[in-house]
Scaffold this active site. Structure first.
Site, mmCIF file in Angstrom:
data_model
loop_
_atom_site.group_PDB
_atom_site.id
_atom_site.type_symbol
_atom_site.label_atom_id
_atom_site.label_comp_id
_atom_site.label_asym_id
_atom_site.label_seq_id
_atom_site.Cartn_x
_atom_site.Cartn_y
_atom_site.Cartn_z
ATOM 1 C CB CYS A 144 17.635 28.147 14.288
ATOM 2 S SG CYS A 144 15.983 28.871 14.251
ATOM 3 C CG HIS A 222 13.639 29.592 9.870
ATOM 4 N ND1 HIS A 222 12.407 29.898 10.402
ATOM 5 C CD2 HIS A 222 14.341 29.013 10.875
ATOM 6 C CE1 HIS A 222 12.372 29.525 11.675
ATOM 7 N NE2 HIS A 222 13.534 28.981 11.982
#
Length: 355
Positions: A144, A222
């Site tokens: 990701c 994130h």
């Protein structure tokens, strides 16, 4: 032209979203999903009326599903017999075992970031190296963080040329609902360079990249700070122009209320997106700054959903549905309604959900 028949192995965090993504593709048919046990995700699938056929993964006990009233259509092998390509979102390492089943049946497969690169012929990204995946049998997605990072770096590289990238990744420790990492109140640093920087160089070998990763005790996304050295100086205005034109990058500002990772997750929920998903990465306009020849900016990575568009790209490439990256990514964006809010004044990402 007949639709490409797709199966999904593993109905967990990524597998659920892959199934939904395939179901939205007008030129693909979701044959079914496979899982080992009646997890909460599978139980929720039953409560939704079983919109997708469920197949029993190897080692699963059909009786346990029956006890919970969950219908099983067939075996994992029967699913593999019925598709053109499998999207393997099973736990890391299981994909390599599943590959033996795919090979025996001549079925193509796309593996997620948790598998070793050796499982596939091509380490794949929809924008950076789409053409390398065309008509290949086995592709593997980047993680990701790497997926979102490459989107932004490739965006600048295509327009202005990039020589070097240095990243700091502020990584969520687990997905929402996960307990296996424990309850923590600490930050943990990994050894440099981070695998995301190494993976970027694998996909884009003409760029020198390095980076540091810090694990943080949060779950919603994130954040990555990126320092880019262009072949010539890239100004803030030039970068902003390129970022704003990229369909899978959403440029935001602090003034709008995007204060951090939780702002994006809440906004996606307020839009009505299932599970609070968002396909685009977020990029703060306020974070873009010049430092001599270098450029710095910060991005947000919605880790549960960011790789779904690139996985759809991988299906298109592997099955030769579109042979150029521009055509393939545009088709994926069209069916997932990515970027539609720019033209329509509303976020139509999921208006075909559960059709």
């Amino acid at each position: 032209m007949a639709k490409v028949r797709v199966g999904v192995a593993g109905y967990g965090t990524i597998g659920q979203r892959l199934a939904d993504g395939v179901a939205l593709q007008g030129d693909m048919e979701l044959v079914g999903v496979a899982d080992l046990a009646p997890t909460l995700a599978v139980q929720a699938l039953r409560e939704r009326g079983m919109p997708y056929n469920l197949y029993l993964a190897q080692g699963g006990d059909k009786r346990i599903f029956a006890e919970k009233g969950i219908p099983v259509t067939g075996t994992f092998e029967e699913l593999a017999d019925s598709v053109d390509i499998m999207l393997d979102a099973s736990p890391g390492g299981a994909g390599a075992e599943n590959k033996k089943i795919y090979e025996a049946r001549g079925v193509k497969a796309v593996f997620q970031g948790g598998e070793h690169n050796s499982v596939a012929e091509v380490f794949f990204h929809g924008y950076a190296n789409y053409e390398r995946g065309v008509n290949k049998n086995y592709l593997k997605l980047t993680s990701c963080n790497t997926t979102g990072l490459i989107r932004s770096v490739d965006c600048l590289d295509r327009r202005y040329g990039v020589e070097k990238v240095v990243v700091t990744i502020i990584r969520r420790v687990a997905d929402p609902g996960d307990y296996h990492r424990g309850l923590t109140n600490a930050l943990q640093i990994d050894r440099a360079p981070s695998h995301q920087a190494v993976d970027l160089m694998t996909i884009m070998p003409h760029i020198n990249a390095t980076g540091i990763l810090v694990h943080t005790p949060v779950t919603h996304g994130h954040m990555i700070t990126v320092v880019v050295s262009g072949k010539s100086k890239i100004t803030k205005e030039q970068a902003l122009e390129a970022f704003r034109e990229h369909p899978r990058i959403r440029v935001v500002s602090v003034a709008e209320g995007f204060l951090g990772n939780a702002s994006f997750f809440k906004y996606a929920r307020d839009l009505g997106n299932p599970r609070g998903d968002m396909y685009e990465i977020g990029l703060w306009e306020d974070s873009i700054a010049e430092s001599g020849k270098d450029l710095i900016y910060a991005i947000y990575i919605p880790q549960e959903s960011v790789t779904i568009p690139e996985t759809m790209d991988a299906v298109r490439a592997a099955c030769g549905m579109q042979t150029s990256g521009q055509e393939g990514t545009e088709k994926t964006n069209q069916y997932l309604h990515i970027g539609s809010y720019r033209q329509e004044g509303s976020h139509a990402l999921w208006n075909s959900y559960d059709r």
